[in-house]
Design a protein around this motif. Structure first.
Motif, short mmCIF file in Angstrom:
data_model
loop_
_atom_site.label_atom_id
_atom_site.label_comp_id
_atom_site.label_asym_id
_atom_site.label_seq_id
_atom_site.Cartn_x
_atom_site.Cartn_y
_atom_site.Cartn_z
N ALA A 2 -10.87 6.80 1.58
CA ALA A 2 -9.72 5.88 1.54
C ALA A 2 -9.39 5.48 0.11
O ALA A 2 -8.22 5.47 -0.29
CB ALA A 2 -10.01 4.65 2.39
N ASN A 60 0.78 -1.22 0.00
CA ASN A 60 0.00 0.00 0.00
C ASN A 60 0.82 1.28 0.00
O ASN A 60 0.37 2.29 -0.51
CB ASN A 60 -0.96 0.01 1.19
N HIS A 68 -3.31 -1.30 5.06
CA HIS A 68 -4.00 -0.02 5.00
C HIS A 68 -3.15 1.06 5.67
O HIS A 68 -2.60 0.85 6.75
CB HIS A 68 -5.35 -0.10 5.73
N SER A 79 -8.04 8.58 -1.92
CA SER A 79 -6.74 9.08 -1.48
C SER A 79 -5.62 8.09 -1.74
O SER A 79 -4.46 8.39 -1.51
CB SER A 79 -6.78 9.42 0.01
N ASP A 101 -5.84 13.98 5.07
CA ASP A 101 -6.25 13.44 3.77
C ASP A 101 -7.49 14.16 3.25
O ASP A 101 -7.59 14.46 2.06
CB ASP A 101 -6.52 11.93 3.89
N LYS A 122 -5.19 5.25 -0.15
CA LYS A 122 -4.71 4.66 1.10
C LYS A 122 -5.38 3.33 1.44
O LYS A 122 -5.33 2.89 2.58
CB LYS A 122 -4.92 5.64 2.26
N ARG A 123 -5.96 2.71 0.45
CA ARG A 123 -6.64 1.44 0.71
C ARG A 123 -5.81 0.29 0.18
O ARG A 123 -5.61 0.15 -1.02
CB ARG A 123 -8.02 1.43 0.07
N GLU A 177 -3.05 4.74 7.53
CA GLU A 177 -3.99 5.46 8.39
C GLU A 177 -4.58 6.65 7.65
O GLU A 177 -3.88 7.43 7.01
CB GLU A 177 -3.27 5.94 9.65
N LEU A 178 -5.89 6.76 7.74
CA LEU A 178 -6.60 7.87 7.12
C LEU A 178 -6.80 8.95 8.17
O LEU A 178 -7.25 8.68 9.28
CB LEU A 178 -7.95 7.39 6.60
N ASN A 199 -14.95 5.18 6.44
CA ASN A 199 -14.52 6.23 5.50
C ASN A 199 -13.95 5.62 4.21
O ASN A 199 -12.89 6.01 3.72
CB ASN A 199 -13.47 7.13 6.17
N VAL A 200 -14.70 4.66 3.66
CA VAL A 200 -14.22 3.90 2.50
C VAL A 200 -14.00 4.78 1.29
O VAL A 200 -13.01 4.62 0.55
CB VAL A 200 -15.23 2.78 2.17
N ASP A 235 -16.01 10.60 5.72
CA ASP A 235 -16.81 10.45 4.51
C ASP A 235 -18.05 11.33 4.55
O ASP A 235 -18.50 11.83 3.50
CB ASP A 235 -17.23 8.99 4.32
#
Length: 340
Positions: free
Chosen positions: A193, A124, A215, A196, A222, A198-199, A217-218, A189-190, A314
């Motif tokens: 994520a 990731n 993953h 950005s 971001d 970050k997934r 961290e969100l 907060n899919v 989100d």
């Protein structure tokens, strides 16, 4: 369109990153399954995202940059949006080479009951750096990007209804749905994520109990970076709950000349398409509409509140999108959104 790319790479550094990432992507695209250093593999949808980034960067380097980049989060009216884009731009679904619109379409491909061993895991940190490099390169070249954002509760319910079409209004079902929210942070907060980069597992919803060590961290930063890109005019966003307003805002900002927004609205075509307009009639969908769609009022109130609490970023992202669409919205489309 004046674009200022926040946190951009400078000059040679940006070029060096683009070349390095492009070379990496070529290696992945030629190997449909590739081992990591620890012996695990990444493939499937992660491979697709890598391939799309690779193709887009390569097209830019060859002087064939896309006119638009569309970021399509699952269950946000992506197929309807794609059909509208095809009326304005010259490209075909799945088109290879250098189309006028480069599309990144995450798909709702994972059953909630899937074995955790079936999950693909993507490296990731590299994914995040590559994704940011793509966005920065779009900013440098003034290539606009668009994305639709959905109310996070409706997003989860639509996704769950789609991949679990045989759900029943029973406490055990709500326990199963609740576990996706309460027993893991991976489903929080899919949308932010995904957008950005970050997934680490590029499916929208991940079964509870699976590990998600890839993953990143969100954070609030971001969301702020996302807001900066929107404020700079680099990224145009709209709300699914105001679908017509979103399309009107895109058409105005991008100066569309082929797609007739008013005529489309006069025919009522902004409503979800039935199988007569979108030839799909399966166990999960009829046209754009999700069959057996769970409604918020079906759920226990505490579960709705928990979804909202775990989706705080989100929710703010969606508020930003709704604000961007509201000036162009003829009427509320929340009922429309509940059909998807």
């Amino acid at each position: 369109m004046h674009v200022v790319g926040p946190r951009r790479f400078s000059g040679l550094a940006c070029a060096a990153v683009a070349v390095t990432l492009s070379a990496f992507c070529v290696g992945v695209s030629r190997a449909h399954v590739r081992e990591r250093a620890d012996g695990r593999v990444f493939k499937g949808h992660g491979h697709y995202v890598v391939k799309r980034i690779n193709e887009t960067l390569d097209c830019m380097s060859m002087g064939k940059a896309p006119r638009l980049v569309s970021l399509m989060v699952p269950k946000t009216g992506s197929r309807h949006l794609m059909s509208i884009l095809q009326k304005e731009y010259s490209f075909a679904k799945g088109q290879q080479g250098c189309p006028e619109v480069s599309i990144f379409h995450w798909r709702p491909m994972l059953s909630i009951g899937a074995d955790c061993t079936d999950l693909e895991v993507f490296p990731n940190q590299l994914n995040f750096e590559r994704w940011q490099a793509l966005m920065d390169e779009c900013a440098r070249r003034s290539i606009p990007m668009i994305a639709m954002i959905r109310d996070p509760v409706e997003f989860l319910l639509s996704y769950y209804s789609f991949v679990e079409p045989n759900w029943t209004a029973h406490p055990l079902e709500w326990d199963k749905l609740g576990a996706l929210v309460k027993d893991t942070e991976a489903n929080s907060n899919v949308q932010l994520a995904l957008l950005s980069g970050k997934r680490g597992i590029p499916f929208a919803i991940v079964p509870p109990g699976c590990t998600h060590e890839t993953h990143l961290e969100l954070t609030e930063a971001d969301l702020e970076l996302f807001r900066e890109r929107v404020d700079a005019g680099q990224l145009l966003i709209g709300s699914v709950e105001s679908f017509e307003g979103a399309i009107r805002s895109f058409a105005a900002a991008l100066r569309w000349s082929k797609f007739d927004v008013d005529a489309y609205a006069a025919r009522g075509d902004f409503l979800p398409r039935g199988p007569d307009r979108f030839n799909v009639d399966s166990s999960t969908r009829s046209g754009d509409q999700t069959k057996r769609r769970i409604r918020q009022e079906d759920l226990p109130a505490d579960l709705v509140k928990e979804i909202e609490r775990k989706s705080a970023l989100d929710r703010r992202l969606h508020a930003l999108a709704l604000s961007a669409s509201s000036a162009f919205s003829a009427a509320s489309s929340s009922a429309h959104a509940q059909e998807l």
